[in-house]
Write a protein that holds these residues in place. Sequence first.
Motif, short mmCIF file in Angstrom:
data_model
loop_
_atom_site.label_atom_id
_atom_site.label_comp_id
_atom_site.label_asym_id
_atom_site.label_seq_id
_atom_site.Cartn_x
_atom_site.Cartn_y
_atom_site.Cartn_z
N VAL A 1 -19.25 -75.84 30.37
CA VAL A 1 -19.88 -76.18 31.65
C VAL A 1 -20.20 -74.91 32.43
CG1 VAL A 1 -19.50 -77.27 33.91
CG2 VAL A 1 -18.88 -78.49 31.83
N VAL A 2 -19.28 -73.97 32.46
CA VAL A 2 -19.51 -72.71 33.19
C VAL A 2 -20.69 -71.96 32.57
CG1 VAL A 2 -18.56 -70.42 33.69
CG2 VAL A 2 -17.18 -72.45 34.10
N LEU A 3 -20.70 -71.82 31.25
CA LEU A 3 -21.76 -71.05 30.59
C LEU A 3 -23.13 -71.71 30.73
CD1 LEU A 3 -19.94 -69.90 27.34
CD2 LEU A 3 -20.55 -68.49 29.31
N ARG A 4 -23.20 -73.02 30.53
CA ARG A 4 -24.50 -73.70 30.54
C ARG A 4 -24.96 -74.06 31.95
NH1 ARG A 4 -29.40 -74.10 28.64
NH2 ARG A 4 -30.26 -76.18 28.84
N ASP A 5 -24.11 -74.76 32.69
CA ASP A 5 -24.54 -75.32 33.97
C ASP A 5 -24.41 -74.36 35.14
OD1 ASP A 5 -25.16 -77.71 32.69
OD2 ASP A 5 -23.15 -78.52 32.99
N LEU A 6 -23.44 -73.48 35.10
CA LEU A 6 -23.27 -72.56 36.22
C LEU A 6 -23.90 -71.20 35.97
CD1 LEU A 6 -19.60 -73.48 37.21
CD2 LEU A 6 -21.73 -74.36 38.15
N GLN A 7 -23.85 -70.72 34.72
CA GLN A 7 -24.43 -69.42 34.41
C GLN A 7 -25.84 -69.52 33.83
OE1 GLN A 7 -21.97 -67.67 36.29
NE2 GLN A 7 -22.98 -66.17 35.05
N ASN B 1 -28.52 -71.44 22.43
CA ASN B 1 -28.38 -70.41 21.41
C ASN B 1 -27.45 -69.28 21.87
OD1 ASN B 1 -30.00 -71.67 19.49
ND2 ASN B 1 -31.87 -70.75 20.32
N GLU B 2 -27.54 -68.92 23.14
CA GLU B 2 -26.63 -67.90 23.67
C GLU B 2 -25.19 -68.40 23.67
OE1 GLU B 2 -29.32 -65.36 26.82
OE2 GLU B 2 -28.83 -67.44 27.36
N ILE B 3 -25.00 -69.67 24.01
CA ILE B 3 -23.66 -70.25 24.02
C ILE B 3 -23.08 -70.26 22.61
CG2 ILE B 3 -22.32 -72.36 24.43
CD1 ILE B 3 -24.26 -72.91 26.78
N ILE B 4 -23.91 -70.57 21.62
CA ILE B 4 -23.47 -70.56 20.22
C ILE B 4 -22.96 -69.17 19.85
CG2 ILE B 4 -24.31 -70.67 17.83
CD1 ILE B 4 -26.19 -72.94 18.83
N GLU B 5 -23.70 -68.14 20.26
CA GLU B 5 -23.29 -66.77 19.95
C GLU B 5 -22.03 -66.36 20.70
OE1 GLU B 5 -26.07 -63.55 19.54
OE2 GLU B 5 -27.73 -64.98 19.52
N VAL B 6 -21.92 -66.76 21.96
CA VAL B 6 -20.76 -66.38 22.77
C VAL B 6 -19.51 -67.09 22.27
CG1 VAL B 6 -19.72 -66.57 25.06
CG2 VAL B 6 -22.07 -65.78 24.85
N CYS B 7 -19.61 -68.39 22.00
CA CYS B 7 -18.43 -69.20 21.65
C CYS B 7 -18.17 -69.30 20.15
CB CYS B 7 -18.57 -70.60 22.23
SG CYS B 7 -18.63 -70.62 24.03
N GLY B 8 -19.19 -69.06 19.35
CA GLY B 8 -19.02 -69.13 17.90
C GLY B 8 -18.82 -70.54 17.37
N MET C 1 -24.27 -75.77 17.06
CA MET C 1 -25.11 -76.41 18.08
C MET C 1 -24.64 -77.84 18.37
SD MET C 1 -27.79 -76.28 20.14
CE MET C 1 -28.97 -75.06 19.60
N GLY C 2 -24.40 -78.62 17.33
CA GLY C 2 -23.98 -80.01 17.53
C GLY C 2 -22.68 -80.10 18.31
N THR C 3 -21.76 -79.20 18.03
CA THR C 3 -20.49 -79.18 18.74
C THR C 3 -20.69 -78.80 20.20
OG1 THR C 3 -19.38 -78.54 16.69
CG2 THR C 3 -18.16 -78.20 18.72
N VAL C 4 -21.55 -77.82 20.44
CA VAL C 4 -21.84 -77.40 21.82
C VAL C 4 -22.39 -78.59 22.61
CG1 VAL C 4 -23.35 -75.98 23.28
CG2 VAL C 4 -22.22 -74.96 21.31
N LYS C 5 -23.39 -79.26 22.04
CA LYS C 5 -24.04 -80.36 22.76
C LYS C 5 -23.09 -81.53 22.99
CE LYS C 5 -28.84 -79.37 21.66
NZ LYS C 5 -30.08 -79.85 21.06
N ARG D 1 -19.55 -84.49 26.79
CA ARG D 1 -18.26 -85.06 27.16
C ARG D 1 -17.69 -84.39 28.41
NH1 ARG D 1 -15.34 -84.75 21.61
NH2 ARG D 1 -17.37 -84.17 20.86
N ALA D 2 -17.84 -83.08 28.49
CA ALA D 2 -17.32 -82.35 29.66
C ALA D 2 -18.05 -82.78 30.92
CB ALA D 2 -17.48 -80.84 29.44
N ARG D 3 -19.37 -82.90 30.84
CA ARG D 3 -20.15 -83.32 32.00
C ARG D 3 -19.78 -84.74 32.43
NH1 ARG D 3 -25.93 -81.15 29.71
NH2 ARG D 3 -25.89 -79.07 30.63
N ALA D 4 -19.60 -85.62 31.45
CA ALA D 4 -19.22 -87.01 31.76
C ALA D 4 -17.86 -87.05 32.44
CB ALA D 4 -19.22 -87.85 30.49
N ALA D 5 -16.91 -86.26 31.93
CA ALA D 5 -15.57 -86.24 32.53
C ALA D 5 -15.62 -85.69 33.95
CB ALA D 5 -14.63 -85.40 31.66
N LEU D 6 -16.39 -84.63 34.14
CA LEU D 6 -16.51 -84.03 35.47
C LEU D 6 -17.19 -85.00 36.43
CD1 LEU D 6 -15.76 -81.38 36.83
CD2 LEU D 6 -17.98 -80.47 36.18
#
Length: 194
Positions: A149-155, A160-167, A170-174, A179-184
């Motif tokens: 959430v911080v990387l995508r929605d706030l930063q 693709n950048e998130i994939i590189e940062v978190c390793g 893509m499917g897992t990121v999405k 799920r994180a957005r729904a919970a928040l």
Amino acid sequence: MNSKCPDAELIESFKKGERQSFNRLVLKYQQSILNLCVRYLGNYQDGEDAAQETFVKVYRNIHKFKGESLFSTWIYRIAVNHCRNYKMSFWTKLKQKAVNINGKKGTEGCKREIKDPEMTPLEELENKRLGKQVIEELNTLNKQHRELVVLRDLQGLSYNEIIEVCGIPMGTVKSKLARARAALKERLKSYVNA
């Protein structure tokens, strides 16, 4: 080094001994790294320390940057890894168990805010309360959900950048981001509708 890297010239000149080039890199990325660290850690002072430590690590390890990714992605990865380690540290865990005078666990949250001159005092108060609530609820998410959430929605990083940062793929990121957005959203629903 990859010629597509917009910072390649500054990086190369720093590697050759021009310290001003590193200062220019810091000036270019300091605000985004500070924002990332503050949002990730949920506290301005801790975020400021983490951002400073990120630049120290970049300074010491810039010779390892090969230009196979964007410099911004590389520095974000260093910042995220530092924030992860900070969150796991003994002192952080001890600090989270502390109770302040107001009886709330943890830290006070972000202390510096930019005021919108067009807002009324009541609107400022509501925005401040909502911002504090968002940070509190964001900190209740598990580590990976909060990070996404911080990387995508706030930063505003791309997938693709998130994939590189978190390793992670893509499917897992999405899926985890959804799920994180729904919970928040669920956690903030009663606050926003109040």
